[in-house]
Design a protein around this motif. Structure first.
Motif, PDB file in Angstrom:
ATOM      1  N   LYS A   1     -53.282  28.620  17.871  1.00 54.43           N
ATOM      2  CA  LYS A   1     -54.191  27.686  18.536  1.00 54.43           C
ATOM      3  C   LYS A   1     -55.636  28.165  18.437  1.00 54.43           C
ATOM      4  CE  LYS A   1     -51.493  24.899  21.694  1.00 54.43           C
ATOM      5  NZ  LYS A   1     -50.285  24.972  20.898  1.00 54.43           N
ATOM      6  N   LEU A   2     -55.827  29.466  18.456  1.00 51.32           N
ATOM      7  CA  LEU A   2     -57.175  30.007  18.307  1.00 51.32           C
ATOM      8  C   LEU A   2     -57.728  29.743  16.906  1.00 51.32           C
ATOM      9  CD1 LEU A   2     -56.824  33.383  20.223  1.00 51.32           C
ATOM     10  CD2 LEU A   2     -58.361  31.504  20.835  1.00 51.32           C
ATOM     11  N   VAL A   3     -56.876  29.839  15.896  1.00 55.65           N
ATOM     12  CA  VAL A   3     -57.314  29.517  14.537  1.00 55.65           C
ATOM     13  C   VAL A   3     -57.734  28.050  14.461  1.00 55.65           C
ATOM     14  CG1 VAL A   3     -56.576  29.264  12.131  1.00 55.65           C
ATOM     15  CG2 VAL A   3     -55.954  31.306  13.423  1.00 55.65           C
ATOM     16  N   GLU A   4     -56.929  27.174  15.059  1.00 58.84           N
ATOM     17  CA  GLU A   4     -57.277  25.757  15.094  1.00 58.84           C
ATOM     18  C   GLU A   4     -58.587  25.538  15.835  1.00 58.84           C
ATOM     19  OE1 GLU A   4     -53.897  24.080  16.973  1.00 58.84           O
ATOM     20  OE2 GLU A   4     -52.662  24.052  15.155  1.00 58.84           O
ATOM     21  N   PHE A   5     -58.784  26.282  16.923  1.00 58.57           N
ATOM     22  CA  PHE A   5     -60.037  26.153  17.670  1.00 58.57           C
ATOM     23  C   PHE A   5     -61.225  26.591  16.821  1.00 58.57           C
ATOM     24  CE2 PHE A   5     -63.354  28.244  20.164  1.00 58.57           C
ATOM     25  CZ  PHE A   5     -63.806  27.167  20.902  1.00 58.57           C
ATOM     26  N   LEU A   6     -61.078  27.677  16.069  1.00 58.01           N
ATOM     27  CA  LEU A   6     -62.186  28.154  15.242  1.00 58.01           C
ATOM     28  C   LEU A   6     -62.497  27.157  14.126  1.00 58.01           C
ATOM     29  CD1 LEU A   6     -61.339  31.964  15.015  1.00 58.01           C
ATOM     30  CD2 LEU A   6     -63.061  30.838  16.450  1.00 58.01           C
ATOM     31  N   TYR A   7     -61.481  26.518  13.565  1.00 53.91           N
ATOM     32  CA  TYR A   7     -61.725  25.442  12.605  1.00 53.91           C
ATOM     33  C   TYR A   7     -62.560  24.342  13.261  1.00 53.91           C
ATOM     34  CZ  TYR A   7     -58.376  27.094   9.064  1.00 53.91           C
ATOM     35  OH  TYR A   7     -57.733  27.823   8.079  1.00 53.91           O
ATOM     36  N   PHE A   8     -62.143  23.954  14.452  1.00 52.53           N
ATOM     37  CA  PHE A   8     -62.858  22.915  15.191  1.00 52.53           C
ATOM     38  C   PHE A   8     -64.293  23.344  15.481  1.00 52.53           C
ATOM     39  CE2 PHE A   8     -64.313  21.892  19.514  1.00 52.53           C
ATOM     40  CZ  PHE A   8     -64.514  20.521  19.383  1.00 52.53           C
ATOM     41  N   TYR A   9     -64.476  24.584  15.915  1.00 52.52           N
ATOM     42  CA  TYR A   9     -65.812  25.081  16.257  1.00 52.52           C
ATOM     43  C   TYR A   9     -66.754  25.030  15.055  1.00 52.52           C
ATOM     44  CZ  TYR A   9     -69.571  28.395  17.145  1.00 52.52           C
ATOM     45  OH  TYR A   9     -70.808  28.984  17.255  1.00 52.52           O
TER      46      TYR A   9
ATOM     47  N   VAL B   1     -61.383  22.563  23.673  1.00 51.17           N
ATOM     48  CA  VAL B   1     -61.688  21.607  22.604  1.00 51.17           C
ATOM     49  C   VAL B   1     -62.115  20.267  23.197  1.00 51.17           C
ATOM     50  CG1 VAL B   1     -60.696  20.259  20.710  1.00 51.17           C
ATOM     51  CG2 VAL B   1     -60.192  22.702  20.904  1.00 51.17           C
ATOM     52  N   CYS B   2     -61.376  19.786  24.191  1.00 47.93           N
ATOM     53  CA  CYS B   2     -61.718  18.509  24.832  1.00 47.93           C
ATOM     54  C   CYS B   2     -63.093  18.555  25.495  1.00 47.93           C
ATOM     55  CB  CYS B   2     -60.654  18.147  25.872  1.00 47.93           C
ATOM     56  SG  CYS B   2     -59.013  17.811  25.182  1.00 47.93           S
ATOM     57  N   ALA B   3     -63.484  19.719  25.995  1.00 45.82           N
ATOM     58  CA  ALA B   3     -64.776  19.861  26.665  1.00 45.82           C
ATOM     59  C   ALA B   3     -65.935  19.942  25.680  1.00 45.82           C
ATOM     60  CB  ALA B   3     -64.770  21.105  27.554  1.00 45.82           C
ATOM     61  N   LEU B   4     -65.655  20.354  24.435  1.00 44.96           N
ATOM     62  CA  LEU B   4     -66.726  20.554  23.457  1.00 44.96           C
ATOM     63  C   LEU B   4     -66.900  19.388  22.491  1.00 44.96           C
ATOM     64  CD1 LEU B   4     -66.277  24.328  22.440  1.00 44.96           C
ATOM     65  CD2 LEU B   4     -67.589  23.346  24.326  1.00 44.96           C
ATOM     66  N   ILE B   5     -65.934  18.491  22.418  1.00 40.48           N
ATOM     67  CA  ILE B   5     -66.005  17.386  21.463  1.00 40.48           C
ATOM     68  C   ILE B   5     -67.289  16.579  21.661  1.00 40.48           C
ATOM     69  CG2 ILE B   5     -64.966  15.190  20.780  1.00 40.48           C
ATOM     70  CD1 ILE B   5     -62.257  16.344  21.416  1.00 40.48           C
ATOM     71  N   ASP B   6     -68.055  16.422  20.599  1.00 44.56           N
ATOM     72  CA  ASP B   6     -69.270  15.596  20.605  1.00 44.56           C
ATOM     73  C   ASP B   6     -70.250  15.975  21.705  1.00 44.56           C
ATOM     74  OD1 ASP B   6     -68.309  14.172  18.455  1.00 44.56           O
ATOM     75  OD2 ASP B   6     -67.419  12.593  19.671  1.00 44.56           O
ATOM     76  N   THR B   7     -70.228  17.238  22.129  1.00 43.69           N
ATOM     77  CA  THR B   7     -71.110  17.672  23.212  1.00 43.69           C
ATOM     78  C   THR B   7     -71.730  19.022  22.859  1.00 43.69           C
ATOM     79  OG1 THR B   7     -69.451  16.660  24.682  1.00 43.69           O
ATOM     80  CG2 THR B   7     -71.302  17.771  25.733  1.00 43.69           C
ATOM     81  N   PRO B   8     -72.745  19.034  21.993  1.00 45.63           N
ATOM     82  CA  PRO B   8     -73.360  20.302  21.570  1.00 45.63           C
ATOM     83  C   PRO B   8     -73.895  21.131  22.732  1.00 45.63           C
ATOM     84  CG  PRO B   8     -74.067  18.514  20.144  1.00 45.63           C
ATOM     85  CD  PRO B   8     -73.312  17.878  21.278  1.00 45.63           C
ATOM     86  N   GLN B   9     -74.367  20.487  23.783  1.00 44.71           N
ATOM     87  CA  GLN B   9     -74.889  21.257  24.907  1.00 44.71           C
ATOM     88  C   GLN B   9     -73.802  22.139  25.513  1.00 44.71           C
ATOM     89  OE1 GLN B   9     -77.184  19.096  27.724  1.00 44.71           O
ATOM     90  NE2 GLN B   9     -77.148  20.696  29.265  1.00 44.71           N
ATOM     91  N   ASN B  10     -72.581  21.622  25.592  1.00 49.03           N
ATOM     92  CA  ASN B  10     -71.477  22.428  26.098  1.00 49.03           C
ATOM     93  C   ASN B  10     -71.160  23.578  25.142  1.00 49.03           C
ATOM     94  OD1 ASN B  10     -71.462  20.422  27.993  1.00 49.03           O
ATOM     95  ND2 ASN B  10     -69.340  19.811  27.682  1.00 49.03           N
ATOM     96  N   THR B  11     -71.288  23.310  23.840  1.00 46.38           N
ATOM     97  CA  THR B  11     -71.043  24.355  22.854  1.00 46.38           C
ATOM     98  C   THR B  11     -72.068  25.470  22.980  1.00 46.38           C
ATOM     99  OG1 THR B  11     -70.154  22.666  21.366  1.00 46.38           O
ATOM    100  CG2 THR B  11     -70.651  24.817  20.405  1.00 46.38           C
TER     101      THR B  11
END
Length: 296
Positions: free
Chosen positions: A201-209, A163-173
């Motif tokens: 935690k995976l559910v939370e990650f999918l919400y974030f994604y 999550v920390c690596a993907l925040i506000d960084t679409p290229q990483n996504t």
């Protein structure tokens, strides 16, 4: 500060577990000094040399993010992170690479978790360092740590790091997607062997994604995590890593040139390839309005 970083980097580059552990503690102590409020009373030289984390005392209060911009130590640290020589994130991911090559045992697992915790912190303190994870090599490290062979504690720490690596960084996504990151996370979620804590935690990650994306940091505009006065546009570190390529194997090759953002609907369609109830996830996300109700 350069002397402290140099000492910790020497230990982090070792293959000896004791030295790696010492290096991680040194980095933790440095970050703690930046993030925790200091006492107004003067300190002796001996006290300054000690870690600010004392198990026998209650830790000082954390500084608010908006207070960091006025902290000379944070200003100096942020400036050092923009170059290769003193970049902490790079040293930590290289340390993680060496730890992944070691035999799995309890002590090594603890070092991996501690390294992941510090990576989370540095990616939040210095967002341009997230560009490291646009590279297949480093993103693959995180996906490897989600494999079932790893313990639940490592999997949980990895999800937070992701999550920390993907925040506000679409290229990483996009790198995450092209390396079959959605397949990896959904397979882990659907596995009967996966612990309940990891599944939550995976559910939370999918919400974030599924949240709408914004263009990659750094930008000239201020964000919550980095005050405008401390941002670079563009970051030298980000540009250098974005121009490099890898010869990764095992998963699909990522298109490192792509920095396009995707809507929730587009990501919903991607996720639906691997998960059946994505529509319910999106509806729940809209109704429960987590993360400030960005989808409402």
């Amino acid at each position: 500060m350069e002397a402290l970083l140099s000492l910790s980097f020497d230990n982090l580059s070792s293959y000896d577990q004791a030295k790696i552990r010492k290096g991680l503690r040194q980095v933790e102590g440095l970050l703690a000094q930046i993030c925790l409020s200091s006492s107004n009373s003067p300190k002796t030289a001996a006290e300054k040399r000690r870690s600010v984390i004392d198990p026998g005392k209650e830790p000082p209060p954390r500084k608010a993010l908006n207070e960091l911009s006025g902290d000379p130590a944070f200003r100096e640290f942020f400036k050092l992170q923009d170059g290769f020589e003193w970049n902490v994130a790079m040293r930590l991911v290289n340390c993680l690479d060496r730890l992944l090559g070691k035999t799995n045992d309890g002590q090594n697992d603890l070092l991996i978790i501690q390294t992941l915790d510090l990576i989370q912190g540095i990616l939040l303190l210095h967002p341009p360092s997230r560009s490291l994870f646009s590279r297949e090599l480093y993103m693959n490290h995180l996906l490897d740590l989600l494999e079932p062979v790893n313990c639940p504690a490592i999997q949980s720490a990895t999800i937070i790091t992701l999550v920390c690596a993907l925040i506000d960084t679409p290229q990483n996504t996009r790198t995450f997607e092209n390396l079959d990151g959605l397949l990896t996370t959904t397979c882990l979620f659907k596995s009967r062997e996966t612990s309940r804590e990891v599944k939550l935690k995976l559910v939370e990650f999918l919400y974030f994604y599924l949240m709408p994306e914004t263009p990659s940091i750094p930008t000239a505009n201020s964000t919550v995590s980095v005050p405008a006065m401390l941002q670079r546009s563009p970051s030298k570190l980000a540009g250098a890593f974005n121009n490099r390529t890898d010869n990764g194997a095992g998963r699909k090759r990522a298109d490192s040139e792509s920095d396009a953002t995707r809507t929730t609907e587009e990501k919903q369609n991607l996720l639906a390839r691997y998960l059946n109830n994505v529509n319910d996830l999106v509806e729940d996300l809209k109704e429960s309005t987590p993360f400030g109700g960005v989808l409402s």
